[in-house]
Design an enzyme around this catalytic site. Structure first.
Site, PDB file in Angstrom:
ATOM      1  CB  CYS A 125     148.001  49.884  -7.554  1.00  0.00           C
ATOM      2  SG  CYS A 125     149.388  50.534  -8.513  1.00  0.00           S
ATOM      3  CG  HIS A 133     146.158  52.023 -10.879  1.00  0.00           C
ATOM      4  ND1 HIS A 133     146.462  52.227  -9.554  1.00  0.00           N
ATOM      5  CD2 HIS A 133     144.953  51.393 -10.895  1.00  0.00           C
ATOM      6  CE1 HIS A 133     145.478  51.769  -8.800  1.00  0.00           C
ATOM      7  NE2 HIS A 133     144.554  51.248  -9.586  1.00  0.00           N
ATOM      8  CG  HIS A 145     141.729  49.462  -8.327  1.00  0.00           C
ATOM      9  ND1 HIS A 145     142.017  50.791  -8.382  1.00  0.00           N
ATOM     10  CD2 HIS A 145     140.372  49.376  -8.432  1.00  0.00           C
ATOM     11  CE1 HIS A 145     140.889  51.487  -8.522  1.00  0.00           C
ATOM     12  NE2 HIS A 145     139.877  50.653  -8.548  1.00  0.00           N
TER      13      HIS A 145
END
Length: 158
Positions: free
Chosen positions: A68, A119, A131
């Protein structure tokens, strides 16, 4: 897939003519109702087309697999010419903290997904973010998704 991309490009081109107009003030952009519309309205279609579906790989930084933070690092560099640090926690230390109701496309949204797990994704509008998902690779998700919504940690602007 090729037909889908052509349709997206045609929609983007048509929307540019509609939004350009002759007015002295820019026409407001409608809110996107689907992830594909969000990508087009945000102007991220080319970047997303290149990365969509690339699998998640912890520590990955290329099309064989990406995590990510590497994805947001590449996105910010390609779309905004902004260089970011490599990891989620390093990215979180830069930029300006933004209140929820001030979020806008181009901001990074950070999530706490575990006790020491984090994240990050790039907002494409106030409802969607793109993402590198651990389960489905590079994709677009809704902020109000039952998984993501309770895990939102903060939003930062660069």
């Amino acid at each position: 897939m090729i037909l889908f991309r052509l349709c997206r490009r045609l929609l983007l081109t048509c929307s540019l003519f509609v939004f350009a107009g002759c007015a002295s003030e820019p026409a407001p952009q409608p809110k996107a109702s689907t992830p594909d519309e969000a990508i087009i309205f945000a102007g991220y279609a080319d970047f997303y087309d290149d990365w969509q579906g690339v699998p998640y790989r912890l520590g990955g930084e290329n099309k064989k697999g990406i995590d990510c933070s590497a994805f947001t690092q590449r996105a910010m560099s390609a779309i905004y010419a902004i260089e970011l640090p490599r990891t989620t926690l390093q990215q979180r230390k830069v930029g300006k903290l933004i209140k929820w109701d001030q979020r806008q496309r181009g901001d990074l949204v950070f999530f706490q997904t575990g006790k020491r797990q984090y994240h990050v994704g790039l907002l494409v509008d106030d409802q969607y973010f793109m993402h590198a998902s651990t389960s489905r690779g590079v994709m677009v998700s809704r902020l109000d998704n039952p998984y993501w919504s309770p895990r939102i940690w903060e939003i930062r602007r660069f």
